[in-house]
Design an enzyme around this catalytic site. Structure first.
Site, mmCIF file in Angstrom:
data_model
loop_
_atom_site.group_PDB
_atom_site.id
_atom_site.type_symbol
_atom_site.label_atom_id
_atom_site.label_comp_id
_atom_site.label_asym_id
_atom_site.label_seq_id
_atom_site.Cartn_x
_atom_site.Cartn_y
_atom_site.Cartn_z
ATOM 1 N N GLN A 109 50.343 30.210 31.873
ATOM 2 C CA GLN A 109 49.135 29.408 32.044
ATOM 3 C C GLN A 109 47.911 30.310 32.216
ATOM 4 O O GLN A 109 47.909 31.209 33.061
ATOM 5 C CB GLN A 109 49.289 28.478 33.258
ATOM 6 C CG GLN A 109 48.108 27.550 33.480
ATOM 7 C CD GLN A 109 47.904 26.561 32.341
ATOM 8 O OE1 GLN A 109 48.838 25.939 31.876
ATOM 9 N NE2 GLN A 109 46.674 26.431 31.881
ATOM 10 N N LYS A 141 52.206 19.379 32.274
ATOM 11 C CA LYS A 141 53.158 19.835 31.243
ATOM 12 C C LYS A 141 54.597 19.610 31.705
ATOM 13 O O LYS A 141 55.434 19.119 30.948
ATOM 14 C CB LYS A 141 52.903 21.313 30.913
ATOM 15 C CG LYS A 141 51.593 21.525 30.161
ATOM 16 C CD LYS A 141 51.177 22.990 30.066
ATOM 17 C CE LYS A 141 49.741 23.082 29.526
ATOM 18 N NZ LYS A 141 49.252 24.472 29.440
ATOM 19 N N ASP A 197 52.909 28.569 22.825
ATOM 20 C CA ASP A 197 51.446 28.432 22.832
ATOM 21 C C ASP A 197 50.827 29.038 21.559
ATOM 22 O O ASP A 197 49.651 28.820 21.274
ATOM 23 C CB ASP A 197 50.841 29.134 24.059
ATOM 24 C CG ASP A 197 50.428 28.155 25.153
ATOM 25 O OD1 ASP A 197 50.300 26.945 24.853
ATOM 26 O OD2 ASP A 197 50.229 28.603 26.292
HETATM 27 C C1 BQF Z 1 42.114 14.570 28.828
HETATM 28 C C2 BQF Z 1 42.816 24.137 29.224
HETATM 29 C C3 BQF Z 1 40.775 25.400 29.356
HETATM 30 C C4 BQF Z 1 41.472 26.491 29.880
HETATM 31 C C5 BQF Z 1 42.828 26.421 30.066
HETATM 32 C C6 BQF Z 1 44.284 15.752 29.027
HETATM 33 C C7 BQF Z 1 44.384 18.132 29.406
HETATM 34 C C8 BQF Z 1 43.008 18.149 29.476
HETATM 35 C C9 BQF Z 1 42.264 17.000 29.295
HETATM 36 C C10 BQF Z 1 45.196 19.348 29.572
HETATM 37 C C11 BQF Z 1 43.565 22.913 28.929
HETATM 38 C C12 BQF Z 1 42.893 21.694 28.401
HETATM 39 C C13 BQF Z 1 44.934 22.894 29.201
HETATM 40 C C14 BQF Z 1 42.906 15.801 29.080
HETATM 41 C C15 BQF Z 1 45.768 21.673 28.992
HETATM 42 C C16 BQF Z 1 43.871 20.654 27.906
HETATM 43 O O1 BQF Z 1 42.605 13.449 29.068
HETATM 44 O O2 BQF Z 1 41.005 14.687 28.305
HETATM 45 C C17 BQF Z 1 45.031 16.905 29.196
HETATM 46 O O3 BQF Z 1 46.093 19.328 30.371
HETATM 47 N N1 BQF Z 1 44.962 20.494 28.834
HETATM 48 C C18 BQF Z 1 45.548 24.075 29.700
HETATM 49 O O4 BQF Z 1 46.751 24.118 29.940
HETATM 50 O O5 BQF Z 1 44.824 25.177 29.942
HETATM 51 C C19 BQF Z 1 43.496 25.239 29.748
HETATM 52 C C20 BQF Z 1 41.458 24.231 29.031
#
Ligand code: BQF
Length: 293
Positions: free
Chosen positions: A96, A52, A119
């Site tokens: 987060q 991010k 968010d």
């Molecule tokens: C990709 C997230 C569960 C719990 C907390 C690109 C992300 C993921 C996959 C990513 C996620 C999931 C995020 C891919 C942010 C998505 O190429 O498939 C990017 O960074 N995500 C999060 O901040 O917290 C989570 C899933």
């Protein structure tokens, strides 16, 4: 079968946002500033937060990473959040997830001021979203809607089956796709662990959104020919041959399901990158709202 290329679309969106940032700078305006709060050093969380922050840098946003030890008390974390709420320089911030077990996630999300809640997890934003009022829409469902729009996928009058009722994905996407308008007007069925006969419900779906987190849950016999498959699963599985020692897999048995579909999102490179892009979009929106306030 066409792949819904979330990686590409997310890059398009980032490019569009970067153009807006360039205009802001040229006008001598403040650029959007996103802050992220990371508690502890959970591996996946660190990866997400870093990506991010990196995306912010790439498109010209200011960013701040607030790293806190996993021993922090809930009270002290709430103080940090209040500081961000009151910091006029910050346009939006995220905490987060997941948080350490001794901290009540609900208390934390309630502490984020709704006007900075990029968010979209605060009940005020959830309620405003459900009532079709201006709000911040959670980045993952927002990203799915944007992907459906940009590929001009027909959703009006279609049967959409959502698997999983999480507050962050399943519940909000079921609300959004049933609303009037682009990527909406769908007849939505929200399914979950108590759902009976899920296989037959899925078989009648024109669109399946799976947000469960169980690898290979959606199998070919559950999918109608020509269906649209949105795979929100992102489970880390050990893989000695992979660079980082793991790879991420979706909820869908991709090899057997993809040949039956009209459209499908890959994992990785589908919904995940869209989540990041829409967080940035929300931060841009927040800057614009604050400027006009
Ligand atoms: C990709 C997230 C569960 C719990 C907390 C690109 C992300 C993921 C996959 C990513 C996620 C999931 C995020 C891919 C942010 C998505 O190429 O498939 C990017 O960074 N995500 C999060 O901040 O917290 C989570 C899933």
């Amino acid at each position: 079968m066409e792949i819904l290329d979330g990686k590409k679309v997310s890059n398009d969106i980032k490019d569009e946002i970067a153009v807006e940032v360039t205009k802001m700078k040229a006008n001598g305006e403040k650029v959007p500033h996103l802050a992220a709060v990371l508690v502890g050093d959970n591996g996946a969380s660190l990866t997400y937060v870093n990506s991010k922050v990196k995306s912010c840098e790439k498109i010209g946003f200011d960013s701040t990473l607030v790293k806190l030890p996993d021993t922090i008390s809930e009270e002290d974390l709430l103080k940090e959040i209040d500081a961000l709420n009151n910091n006029e320089d910050i346009d939006g911030f995220i905490v987060q997830l997941p948080l350490p077990k001794h901290i009540d996630e609900e208390n934390v999300l309630l502490a984020v001021h709704p006007d900075k809640d990029v968010d979209g997890f605060h009940p005020t934003n959830f309620g405003r979203m459900a009532l079709e009022m201006p709000s911040f829409i959670p980045a993952t469902p927002f990203g799915i809607m944007e992907l459906l729009k940009r590929y001009e996928i027909e959703t009006s009058g279609k049967n959409t089956v959502v698997i999983g009722r999480s507050h962050i994905v399943g519940r909000p996407i079921s609300i959004l796709m049933s609303q009037k308008g682009a990527a909406g007007d769908s007849t939505v069925t929200l399914t979950h662990s108590r759902t009976k006969d899920l296989e037959n419900i899925c078989k009648s779906a024109d669109i399946i959104v799976s947000a469960l987190g169980v690898p290979n849950f959606v199998k070919a016999p559950m999918v109608k020919d020509g269906a649209v498959i949105i795979d929100v699963g992102i489970t880390r599985v050990k893989d000695e041959t992979a660079k980082r020692g793991y790879r991420i897999v979706g909820d869908v048995d991709y090899d057997n399901v993809a040949p039956k579909c009209s459209y499908i999102t890959p994992v990785p490179g589908g919904v995940g990158p869209m989540t990041i892009a829409m967080l940035l979009k929300n931060t841009l929106l927040s800057r614009e709202r604050r400027k006009n306030a």
